[in-house]
Design a protein around this motif. Structure first.
Motif, mmCIF file in Angstrom:
data_model
loop_
_atom_site.group_PDB
_atom_site.id
_atom_site.type_symbol
_atom_site.label_atom_id
_atom_site.label_comp_id
_atom_site.label_asym_id
_atom_site.label_seq_id
_atom_site.Cartn_x
_atom_site.Cartn_y
_atom_site.Cartn_z
ATOM 1 N N UNK A 112 7.620 -113.130 5.280
ATOM 2 C CA UNK A 112 7.014 -112.083 6.103
ATOM 3 C C UNK A 112 6.659 -110.836 5.313
ATOM 4 N N UNK A 113 7.034 -110.784 4.027
ATOM 5 C CA UNK A 113 6.606 -109.651 3.202
ATOM 6 C C UNK A 113 5.455 -110.027 2.273
ATOM 7 N N UNK A 114 5.122 -111.325 2.248
ATOM 8 C CA UNK A 114 3.937 -111.770 1.509
ATOM 9 C C UNK A 114 3.116 -112.661 2.433
ATOM 10 N N UNK A 115 1.833 -112.760 2.167
ATOM 11 C CA UNK A 115 0.957 -113.563 3.012
ATOM 12 C C UNK A 115 0.208 -114.579 2.173
ATOM 13 N N UNK A 116 0.078 -115.798 2.698
ATOM 14 C CA UNK A 116 -0.666 -116.847 2.013
ATOM 15 C C UNK A 116 0.239 -117.770 1.224
ATOM 16 N N UNK A 117 -0.155 -119.042 1.157
ATOM 17 C CA UNK A 117 0.657 -120.050 0.480
ATOM 18 C C UNK A 117 0.835 -119.751 -1.000
ATOM 19 N N UNK A 118 -0.254 -119.420 -1.691
ATOM 20 C CA UNK A 118 -0.156 -119.140 -3.122
ATOM 21 C C UNK A 118 0.655 -117.881 -3.387
ATOM 22 N N UNK A 119 0.514 -116.892 -2.503
ATOM 23 C CA UNK A 119 1.291 -115.664 -2.664
ATOM 24 C C UNK A 119 2.777 -115.955 -2.530
ATOM 25 N N UNK A 120 3.143 -116.848 -1.601
ATOM 26 C CA UNK A 120 4.540 -117.200 -1.417
ATOM 27 C C UNK A 120 5.090 -117.920 -2.645
ATOM 28 N N UNK A 121 4.284 -118.772 -3.244
ATOM 29 C CA UNK A 121 4.714 -119.453 -4.471
ATOM 30 C C UNK A 121 4.874 -118.450 -5.601
ATOM 31 N N UNK A 122 3.926 -117.514 -5.732
ATOM 32 C CA UNK A 122 4.039 -116.483 -6.762
ATOM 33 C C UNK A 122 5.285 -115.634 -6.552
ATOM 34 N N UNK A 123 5.564 -115.300 -5.294
ATOM 35 C CA UNK A 123 6.742 -114.485 -4.997
ATOM 36 C C UNK A 123 8.020 -115.234 -5.374
ATOM 37 N N UNK A 124 8.117 -116.505 -4.975
ATOM 38 C CA UNK A 124 9.278 -117.309 -5.346
ATOM 39 C C UNK A 124 9.384 -117.472 -6.852
ATOM 40 N N UNK A 125 8.232 -117.593 -7.522
ATOM 41 C CA UNK A 125 8.221 -117.738 -8.973
ATOM 42 C C UNK A 125 8.820 -116.514 -9.656
ATOM 43 N N UNK A 126 8.438 -115.331 -9.196
ATOM 44 C CA UNK A 126 8.941 -114.092 -9.812
ATOM 45 C C UNK A 126 10.440 -113.914 -9.558
ATOM 46 N N UNK A 127 10.853 -114.233 -8.351
ATOM 47 C CA UNK A 127 12.275 -114.091 -8.045
ATOM 48 C C UNK A 127 13.081 -115.121 -8.829
ATOM 49 N N UNK A 128 12.564 -116.337 -8.953
ATOM 50 C CA UNK A 128 13.248 -117.365 -9.733
ATOM 51 C C UNK A 128 13.379 -116.950 -11.189
ATOM 52 N N UNK A 129 12.304 -116.392 -11.749
ATOM 53 C CA UNK A 129 12.347 -115.924 -13.143
ATOM 54 C C UNK A 129 13.389 -114.826 -13.313
ATOM 55 N N UNK A 130 13.455 -113.927 -12.335
ATOM 56 C CA UNK A 130 14.440 -112.847 -12.400
ATOM 57 C C UNK A 130 15.858 -113.409 -12.366
ATOM 58 N N UNK A 131 16.082 -114.392 -11.509
ATOM 59 C CA UNK A 131 17.414 -114.975 -11.384
ATOM 60 C C UNK A 131 17.820 -115.721 -12.650
ATOM 61 N N UNK A 132 16.897 -116.506 -13.200
ATOM 62 C CA UNK A 132 17.213 -117.261 -14.414
ATOM 63 C C UNK A 132 17.489 -116.323 -15.579
ATOM 64 N N UNK A 133 16.625 -115.296 -15.720
ATOM 65 C CA UNK A 133 16.789 -114.352 -16.817
ATOM 66 C C UNK A 133 18.113 -113.607 -16.697
ATOM 67 N N UNK A 134 18.440 -113.164 -15.479
ATOM 68 C CA UNK A 134 19.646 -112.382 -15.294
ATOM 69 C C UNK A 134 20.918 -113.202 -15.325
ATOM 70 N N UNK A 135 20.910 -114.342 -14.625
ATOM 71 C CA UNK A 135 22.133 -115.120 -14.464
ATOM 72 C C UNK A 135 22.416 -116.050 -15.639
ATOM 73 N N UNK A 136 21.369 -116.494 -16.354
ATOM 74 C CA UNK A 136 21.587 -117.502 -17.387
ATOM 75 C C UNK A 136 21.266 -117.035 -18.799
#
Length: 443
Positions: free
Chosen positions: A139-163
């Motif tokens: 609900x803070x992003x719109x569109x299928x590709x935008x949702x994938x990009x949003x998940x991609x950025x959060x995933x990168x942040x998690x991997x970089x920070x946690x691992x």
């Protein structure tokens, strides 16, 4: 549908993303770095307090226990409450726990019981924050590709920070002062809370139209039943459970493989582990462009097959370099699947029960993990060290191919169309020609 008020600037800042997502992203970056620091610091503090291997192992494992105890009811509660407020309160609770733990370490009042209790409480906070954040993202992003990009950025942040960055920083901070890693993690949750608090809009579900309130058990059952009747999401959760079983089996025996089959020492084993994180970090950035070239069904089948081949390769090779490449491949494939499949789950789950559906999916996905190490140990002890890797790799490939009918591109497209067009959150219909949910949202 739950309507979130947004400023015009949100729509203009970045195509499909905007300032609301950026706040969620910064919160994820802050908390992920804190988690990575804590991941290294907790066991380091534990060995200062006790020499009992069982208690030290409990400190490392206690954080995952809340998922099995609270995962389903937490999803139902998240659907009842304003999800932004849940994220905020989870951050503040975790900040308080770590502030108290920092004080205990500074005053030499820390003990192993306190450490285990803190780990469990932090795990509970993680559940509520993670489910709410996943439910808020669509609900803070719109569109299928935008949702994938949003998940991609959060995933990168998690991997970089946690691992990648977090654990070595945690080790350095612990060497300077035992309290510094926990203080830093507490501050990371405070930063996350400030970002979440600045989100604008109402992130709660609309008031229920049901004449009588339902019980928590009924709401939990509704979300679980909806997931199990949705062919696509049910199959995704089942295949993820197999993937977690194989992953846990691989990780439980990796140290033996590294030393006995690859001839690596302690440093070499550490580098072998880090190669997975490197592959995952790269995969998180490339998941968005990959999603534009390959449809989700094809990506899932190919991704699981590649992962299975890589696990199989680990069991057959005696070269550390090939093993490192296989580990990086596994990390890359897992990361791409997590991002793209995660976005698909968010799109398919109705807003009104999204927390329950996502928590049920996560719980089913985790069910394979506890059995992986046990099965791997049994196979290795009764046959050979190679057997669990070869068996696990072949199992991944077989499951990938067997799931094709339920996860074909056509079936996923049907489910996506229905999730977009329908208007009430009724239960999915189980048919051979239409595997999509009959749900809708109301404005």
């Amino acid at each position: 549908m739950n309507v979130i008020s947004k400023d015009k600037k949100d729509k203009q800042a970045q195509p499909g993303l905007g300032s609301s997502f950026n706040k969620v992203w910064i919160a994820a970056i802050a908390s992920s770095w804190g988690d990575g620091v804590q991941m290294a610091a907790l066991p380091l503090l534990a060995i200062q307090l006790t020499t009992d291997p069982l208690l030290i192992g409990a400190v490392g494992a206690i954080g995952t226990l809340p998922w099995f105890l609270l995962g389903l009811p937490a999803g139902a509660l998240v659907d009842r409450w304003d999800r932004r407020k849940v994220m905020l309160r989870a951050d503040l609770v975790r900040f308080t726990i770590l502030a108290l733990l920092t004080l205990a370490v500074l005053t030499d009042h820390a003990n192993i019981t306190l450490l285990i209790a803190a780990g469990f409480a932090l795990g509970c906070g993680d559940i509520f924050f993670d489910i709410s954040a996943q439910a808020v993202l669509p609900v803070v992003v719109t569109g299928d590709q935008a949702l994938i990009r949003a998940n991609s950025r959060i995933s990168a942040a998690q991997i970089n920070g946690e691992q990648l960055a977090g654990p070595p920083i945690g080790g350095v901070l612990f060497s300077l002062s035992h309290s510094l890693p926990f203080l830093g993690n507490a501050l990371s949750f405070l930063i996350s809370a400030l970002c979440v608090n600045s989100l604008k809009g109402n992130f709660a579900n609309p008031p229920t139209t049901q004449p009588t309130p339902t019980s928590l058990r009924t709401e939990v059952a509704e979300g679980l039943r909806w997931l199990l009747k949705h062919r696509v999401l049910r199959t995704l959760a089942g295949t993820a459970a197999i993937g977690n079983l194989v992953f846990t089996a691989k990780m439980s025996l990796l140290v033996l493989l590294a030393k006995n089959q690859l001839g690596l020492g302690d440093i070499g084993y550490g580098l072998l582990l880090s190669s997975t994180a490197v592959g995952a970090f790269i995969g998180s950035f490339l998941s968005a462009p990959i999603s534009k070239k390959i449809q989700v069904g094809t990506m899932r089948c190919v991704g699981m097959s590649i992962e299975g081949l890589a696990v199989l390769g680990l069991g057959l090779t005696t070269s550390p370099w090939i093993a490192g490449a296989m580990m990086a491949t596994i990390g890359f494939s897992m990361s791409v699947q997590i991002v793209i499949v995660g976005a698909l789950r968010q799109r398919l789950a109705p807003t009104e029960i999204r927390g329950r559906v996502l928590s049920a999916s996560r719980l089913i996905s985790l069910m394979g993990a506890p059995f992986g190490g046990i099965l791997a140990g049994y196979l290795a002890s009764t046959t050979s060290l190679r057997t669990p890797f070869i068996t696990g790799g072949l199992l991944m490939i077989i499951v990938a191919l067997a799931s094709l009918p339920a996860l074909s591109n056509h079936a996923i497209q049907q489910a996506t169309n229905h999730a977009t067009n329908e208007t009430t959150p009724t239960e999915p219909t189980e048919t051979t020609t239409d595997t999509t949910p009959k749900h809708a949202t109301t404005k």
